[in-house]
Design a protein around this motif. Structure first.
Motif, PDB file in Angstrom:
ATOM      1  N   PRO A  10    -117.098  53.490  45.474  1.00 56.82           N
ATOM      2  CA  PRO A  10    -115.694  52.599  45.495  1.00 56.82           C
ATOM      3  C   PRO A  10    -115.791  51.183  45.971  1.00 56.82           C
ATOM      4  N   ASN A  85    -113.720  59.304  43.778  1.00 61.99           N
ATOM      5  CA  ASN A  85    -112.750  58.273  44.522  1.00 61.99           C
ATOM      6  C   ASN A  85    -111.483  58.427  44.479  1.00 61.99           C
TER       7      ASN A  85
ATOM      8  N   TRP B  32    -115.419  55.006  51.921  1.00 62.60           N
ATOM      9  CA  TRP B  32    -113.978  55.169  51.611  1.00 62.60           C
ATOM     10  C   TRP B  32    -113.255  56.432  52.335  1.00 62.60           C
ATOM     11  N   LEU B 184    -114.923  46.847  51.094  1.00 58.27           N
ATOM     12  CA  LEU B 184    -113.710  47.920  51.055  1.00 58.27           C
ATOM     13  C   LEU B 184    -112.983  47.771  52.166  1.00 58.27           C
TER      14      LEU B 184
END
Lengths: 125, 207
Positions: A10, A85, B32, B184
């Motif tokens: 990601p 993801n 994530w 991120l």
């Protein structure tokens, strides 16, 4: 998933790109996000549109802008290298929706069924 | 730089010799998942705020308190910092020192400007007696917006750490993985801010 469709981390670009193309992706994202932000701020202060429609418009614009951020800044795509993801994201969105709608729904019903505060005070006397 | 280091970063093989995903993909995926759990936590604060937004206890509501131009400047700072953070991650992957350090410095200045404006807003509210103890609405407001502010503070400290690590250790594969996670984190903070300025500030003013 076959080895010819490797995963992408990601935040990484899905395919190998030239440096300038990477900057281009962020520039498109910045342009779209700025546009949506400006429209949001304009709509919140305007009397041009029907009042009760403003919160709905703001929610729609916010969701659209989050989508822009996910695609152009976090590089979430529909490609096979991004399935993991996107699946994690979908599960996160499900939990967020459950928390938000569940809380608002239950608390609205509790509010509706509660005895008005002044009566409650009299009962406690 | 050894051959192993040269291929382990972005642009290296995405799978190791036994066919499992590379460490960069596993680390990024794990981070994530953490960010999604952070978003779930924010959704609980958003739900609290939405339930309590009318509970002003006779005190001021959002329409009386919120300064839209100030929020506009905050939004511009954070959006531009998200863009420059993207440039910094490109710079890190390309091992371009000028782009990396320059973009990271601009990101820090924009993030610090955002934080300064938010602290100014909070101290102004508290000085007028509209602090978090005034009403349930203001308690929820300070909790939700303050939690985002704390995340930005942590992000700024992380940003300085990343600049120092790249300076001291170079563009090593493990440093580049940390840079991926930082990017991120910073982009996700901007996504949460989009929900914040739409739901809290703009809806509060339009109400």
């Amino acid at each position: 998933m076959s080895a010819s469709e490797p995963d992408t981390a990601p935040g990484d670009e899905p395919v190998e790109k030239h440096e300038a193309e990477g900057v281009g992706t962020y520039l498109i994202g910045l342009g779209l996000a700025s546009l949506l932000t400006v429209v949001s701020f304009f709509i919140s202060g305007t009397t041009l549109v029907w009042g009760p429609s403003i919160p709905v418009a703001l929610v729609v614009l916010a969701i659209a802008q989050m989508g822009v951020h996910l695609v152009f800044f976090l590089h979430m795509t529909t490609g096979p290298d991004n399935v993991n993801n996107v699946m994690a994201l979908a599960f996160g969105v499900l939990i967020v929706l459950l928390v938000l709608t569940g809380s608002l729904w239950i608390m609205a019903h509790l509010n509706h069924n509660m005895i008005p505060m002044d009566q409650m005070m009299q009962m406690q006397r | 730089m050894s051959a192993a280091q040269a291929t382990a970063g972005h642009g290296g093989p995405r799978r190791t010799h036994d066919g499992s995903a590379s460490k960069r993909i596993i680390v990024g995926y794990g981070f994530w998942i953490f960010l999604l759990s952070d978003i779930v936590m924010f959704s609980a604060f958003f739900a609290t705020y939405a339930v309590l937004v009318g509970a002003t206890a006779g005190g001021p509501d959002g329409h009386d308190l919120f300064d839209v131009p100030n929020v506009g400047v905050e939004t511009a700072c954070l959006l531009l910092s998200s863009f420059t953070c993207g440039l910094a991650s490109i710079g890190a992957r390309a091992r371009n020192g000028l782009l990396f350090y320059g973009a990271m410095a601009v990101t820090f200045v924009l993030g610090a400007a955002f934080l300064g404006l938010e602290i100014h807003e909070f101290s102004g509210l508290a000085a007028r007696g509209d602090g978090p103890t005034r009403s349930a609405f203001l308690s929820a407001f300070f909790t939700l917006v303050g939690c985002h502010g704390l995340h930005v503070t942590a992000g700024l400290l992380w940003l300085l750490t990343m600049m120092a690590q790249v300076y001291a250790k170079g563009y090593r594969a493990d440093i580049l993985r940390r840079m991926l996670c930082f990017g991120l984190f910073w982009h996700t903070l901007d996504i949460i801010w989009v929900a914040l300025f739409s739901v809290v500030y703009l809806m509060g003013v339009a109400r």
